[in-house]
Design a protein around this motif. Structure first.
Motif, PDB file in Angstrom:
ATOM      1  N   GLY A 139     -12.676  41.063 -21.840  1.00 34.72           N
ATOM      2  CA  GLY A 139     -12.444  41.898 -21.450  1.00 34.72           C
ATOM      3  C   GLY A 139     -11.827  43.176 -22.137  1.00 34.72           C
ATOM      4  N   THR A 140     -11.245  42.861 -23.433  1.00 38.02           N
ATOM      5  CA  THR A 140     -10.348  43.842 -24.010  1.00 38.02           C
ATOM      6  C   THR A 140     -11.165  44.421 -24.554  1.00 38.02           C
ATOM      7  OG1 THR A 140      -8.616  42.718 -24.249  1.00 38.02           O
ATOM      8  CG2 THR A 140      -9.030  44.432 -25.920  1.00 38.02           C
ATOM      9  N   VAL A 141     -12.486  43.970 -25.497  1.00 38.40           N
ATOM     10  CA  VAL A 141     -14.257  44.086 -25.952  1.00 38.40           C
ATOM     11  C   VAL A 141     -14.609  45.400 -24.988  1.00 38.40           C
ATOM     12  CG1 VAL A 141     -15.958  43.654 -26.921  1.00 38.40           C
ATOM     13  CG2 VAL A 141     -13.741  42.346 -27.802  1.00 38.40           C
ATOM     14  N   LEU A 142     -14.972  44.757 -24.367  1.00 35.46           N
ATOM     15  CA  LEU A 142     -15.116  45.848 -23.420  1.00 35.46           C
ATOM     16  C   LEU A 142     -14.766  46.926 -22.913  1.00 35.46           C
ATOM     17  CD1 LEU A 142     -16.660  43.244 -20.717  1.00 35.46           C
ATOM     18  CD2 LEU A 142     -17.978  44.667 -22.235  1.00 35.46           C
ATOM     19  N   ARG A 143     -13.439  47.549 -22.901  1.00 38.19           N
ATOM     20  CA  ARG A 143     -12.751  47.995 -22.601  1.00 38.19           C
ATOM     21  C   ARG A 143     -12.416  48.745 -23.620  1.00 38.19           C
ATOM     22  NH1 ARG A 143      -8.845  45.013 -19.665  1.00 38.19           N
ATOM     23  NH2 ARG A 143      -7.501  44.658 -21.833  1.00 38.19           N
ATOM     24  N   GLY A 144     -12.234  48.413 -25.189  1.00 38.56           N
ATOM     25  CA  GLY A 144     -12.563  49.254 -26.001  1.00 38.56           C
ATOM     26  C   GLY A 144     -13.909  49.816 -26.425  1.00 38.56           C
ATOM     27  N   LEU A 145     -14.641  49.349 -26.341  1.00 34.71           N
ATOM     28  CA  LEU A 145     -15.963  49.314 -25.990  1.00 34.71           C
ATOM     29  C   LEU A 145     -16.439  51.223 -25.590  1.00 34.71           C
ATOM     30  CD1 LEU A 145     -18.670  46.546 -26.738  1.00 34.71           C
ATOM     31  CD2 LEU A 145     -18.034  48.544 -28.186  1.00 34.71           C
ATOM     32  N   GLY A 146     -16.031  50.953 -24.230  1.00 36.19           N
ATOM     33  CA  GLY A 146     -15.539  51.972 -23.215  1.00 36.19           C
ATOM     34  C   GLY A 146     -14.700  52.544 -23.511  1.00 36.19           C
ATOM     35  N   LEU A 147     -13.706  52.689 -24.135  1.00 37.83           N
ATOM     36  CA  LEU A 147     -12.526  53.786 -24.249  1.00 37.83           C
ATOM     37  C   LEU A 147     -13.458  54.817 -25.460  1.00 37.83           C
ATOM     38  CD1 LEU A 147     -10.511  55.732 -24.052  1.00 37.83           C
ATOM     39  CD2 LEU A 147      -9.243  54.094 -25.625  1.00 37.83           C
TER      40      LEU A 147
END
Length: 168
Positions: A139-147
């Motif tokens: 989830g952290t990786v996906l949020r980071g990529l999304g941001l």
């Protein structure tokens, strides 16, 4: 009739040793984007003015993330997501250079500044009791990529609007 205003939520005390990490995000970003500022226009064909506006706008976002991290002792989800996104963005610099087989803007500071900062920040925050992942790496990786992707697209769009010359 008198109404009472609720007290503002208490901001947790900063975790020891997090100030260097939180403001380090802005410093590492500045080094990486100085390289991009010097090389992006020539590489991409974008006008230098547009590159400068986009980088300046991104700087505002990174400064806000650093400030949020500083204010909360690194506990801000925005800050933690920004650090993750910044580190992953360093990986994209390496991938783009490998795919193209040549220099691309940001690739010199990706392995020397961006990725080392993100790994160091993750270790320091974990040691301070404030891990970047909240235990949920995916989830952290996906949020980071999304941001990173959303912010990049937004600042590029705003920069284009701000620097177009009115010709259609």
């Amino acid at each position: 009739m008198r109404t009472e205003t609720p007290a503002p939520a208490a901001v947790p005390a900063p975790a020891p040793g997090t100030a260097t990490v939180t403001w380090g995000l802005l410093a590492a970003w500045m080094l990486n984007d100085a390289e991009e500022l010097a090389t992006m226009a020539r590489f991409s064909g974008m006008p230098q003015r547009r590159v400068g506006v986009a980088i300046g706008l991104m700087g505002c976002v990174v400064a806000a993330a650093s400030a949020a991290g500083s204010r909360t002792g690194g506990r801000s989800r925005f800050f933690r997501t920004a650090v993750t996104g910044f580190g992953l963005h360093g990986v994209t610099h390496l991938v783009s250079a490998a795919v193209l087989g040549r220099y691309t803007p940001g690739v010199a500071t990706a392995p020397t500044v961006v990725i080392p900062y993100a790994l160091w920040a993750a270790r320091r925050m974990r040691a301070a009791g404030v891990p970047l992942t909240d235990g949920e790496v995916r989830g952290t990786v996906l949020r980071g990529l999304g941001l990173a992707a959303a912010t990049t697209a937004t600042v590029q769009g705003v920069a284009w609007l701000a620097t177009r010359d009115g010709r259609r």
